[in-house]
Scaffold this motif. Sequence first.
Motif, PDB file in Angstrom:
ATOM      1  N   VAL A   1       0.850  -1.193   0.000  1.00  0.00           N
ATOM      2  CA  VAL A   1       0.000   0.000   0.000  1.00  0.00           C
ATOM      3  C   VAL A   1       0.887   1.245   0.000  1.00  0.00           C
ATOM      4  N   TYR A   2       0.572   2.203  -0.889  1.00  0.00           N
ATOM      5  CA  TYR A   2       1.321   3.463  -0.951  1.00  0.00           C
ATOM      6  C   TYR A   2       0.374   4.622  -0.704  1.00  0.00           C
ATOM      7  N   MET A   3       0.845   5.623   0.045  1.00  0.00           N
ATOM      8  CA  MET A   3       0.029   6.801   0.312  1.00  0.00           C
ATOM      9  C   MET A   3       0.958   7.987   0.543  1.00  0.00           C
ATOM     10  N   PHE A   4       0.569   9.149   0.041  1.00  0.00           N
ATOM     11  CA  PHE A   4       1.392  10.354   0.158  1.00  0.00           C
ATOM     12  C   PHE A   4       2.832  10.093  -0.282  1.00  0.00           C
ATOM     13  N   GLY A   5       2.965   9.292  -1.346  1.00  0.00           N
ATOM     14  CA  GLY A   5       4.293   9.086  -1.942  1.00  0.00           C
ATOM     15  C   GLY A   5       5.183   8.112  -1.213  1.00  0.00           C
TER      16      GLY A   5
ATOM     17  N   ILE B   1      -2.301   2.191  -4.682  1.00  0.00           N
ATOM     18  CA  ILE B   1      -2.013   3.582  -4.308  1.00  0.00           C
ATOM     19  C   ILE B   1      -3.312   4.182  -3.760  1.00  0.00           C
ATOM     20  N   TYR B   2      -3.255   4.552  -2.486  1.00  0.00           N
ATOM     21  CA  TYR B   2      -4.454   4.935  -1.726  1.00  0.00           C
ATOM     22  C   TYR B   2      -5.045   6.253  -2.214  1.00  0.00           C
ATOM     23  N   GLY B   3      -6.363   6.287  -2.354  1.00  0.00           N
ATOM     24  CA  GLY B   3      -7.039   7.509  -2.797  1.00  0.00           C
ATOM     25  C   GLY B   3      -7.284   8.438  -1.626  1.00  0.00           C
TER      26      GLY B   3
ATOM     27  N   ASP C   1      -9.317  14.386   4.718  1.00  0.00           N
ATOM     28  CA  ASP C   1      -8.873  13.103   5.274  1.00  0.00           C
ATOM     29  C   ASP C   1      -7.802  13.233   6.351  1.00  0.00           C
ATOM     30  N   THR C   2      -6.942  14.268   6.246  1.00  0.00           N
ATOM     31  CA  THR C   2      -5.853  14.348   7.225  1.00  0.00           C
ATOM     32  C   THR C   2      -6.341  14.790   8.613  1.00  0.00           C
TER      33      THR C   2
END
Length: 492
Positions: free
Chosen positions: A20-24, A230-232, A237-238
């Motif tokens: 899983v990838y998120m924010f690079g 790659i997470y949407g 969300d933050t």
Amino acid sequence: MALKTVEEYIASLRELKTRVYMFGEKIDNWVDHPMIRPSINCVAMTYELAQDPQYKDLMTVKSELTGETINRFTNLHRNTEDLRNKVKMQRLLGQKTASCFQRCVGMDCFNAEYSTTFEIDEKYGTHYHENFKKFLAFVQHNDLVVDGAMTDPKGDRSKAPHAQADPDLFVHVVERREDGIVVCGAKCHQTGSVNSHWHIFMPTIAMGPDDKDWAVSFACPTDAEGMYLIYGRQSCDTRKMEEGASIDVGNAKFGGQEALVVLDHVFIPNEYIFMNGEYDFAGMLVERFAGYHRQSYGGCKVGVGDVVIGAAALAAEYNGVEKASAVKDKIIEMIHLNETLYCCGIACSAEGVPTKAGNYQIDLLLANVCKQNVTRFPYEIVRLAEDIAGGLMVTMPSAADFNSDTPVGRNGETIGEICNKFFVGREGVSTENRQRIMRFLENMCLGAAAVGYRTESMHGAGSPQAQRIMISRQGDIAGKKAMAKAIAGITD
Ligand code: SF4
Ligand code: FE
């Protein structure tokens, strides 16, 4: 072990090597990530309710494949009662989570694959139906979550899969081997993808002879070699990452999830292949999956709508306006719209018909009408909720301000005291409760949860135009003309 507990489900996710990838960046412990965990809690609710004696009849069924008691989310619908119970179960889940609980895409895919593979085999003498039955028995026995992955990136929408500048814009076979196939491509906005044990990939449009390599359907474990996600991101969300910000998040416990799923030369063994070049069946699989998922929205969005209506009624109460006739009328309108969607979900189920393979299909025309209404009514429900709540749902200071003991007033009053003084509602209602319901509505109407309640209502299970095409195909205009001619005395 045909029914997993919540703990077993969460533990089973930890065992996977899902990338899983998120924010690079690669997220190693994605199970406990504050932005991802609410979406896992949501899927977990499908396990929790199946263990609850109160909901046992709705949440579980006896499998005809394995003889075991299984979660309804892995069921093949055996009759119209099953179809109606599916919608009722989805409404219940919507009420319990106020969110997209993600597991329906797999259920809808199972039912579409079951009947389509049967008909491919019938025409071509292939063995996809047996492959699929074996796979589904494995899913049922292990109570797995499966993502039904359909939507390709599609590139230039005016071009067929084979005519795209980049062949990967639709999932396709790059190598055929004795023991299986190698596939490349991607699927966009995949609901619940990260939280699924397996994926089933399906074509996204009807195809022609030149698209043979793109007419492919197969099952694949989520942590397969060569597959990554790659997470949407979602609006606001933050906020989920802020410390002590549960009030500002709105629905802090539950949430939906979408991801880009990439297949980079993934090997699929023969036993997991359900279509391989039979391009003339791509359209059937798409139509059936979409039909089931359009039925689904007559359940899940209605359940979420119930919570939105409840929140709007609470906001009115906390503001001291719940007895105003204009407010009462708005709530009635919201209920009317919401129940109209439910009528559509129940109607297309009640009018279901058996497929050649034996499982039940919804009435396609009514399911498309259902989803077409879903592209509109939640927007009106949200508009009315915002109308009732008032502007405070988007202008209120943060939870940190409400809790702050920084002095700001003339007599040393803190920021928290000042916020609590000026945001008070009707007597007897705590400012915090008012704050909670306002932020919840913000979340549902235009925050992260609006992905599930608004934009997903528009585009999930196909954008409005896709339903209009189906409505025009199924609407029997010729038959209606004949009726008019007969009564008007026109003979030609
Ligand atoms: Fe289920 Fe609704 Fe989410 Fe689709 S949008 S997966 S039907 S909850
Ligand atoms: Fe959806």
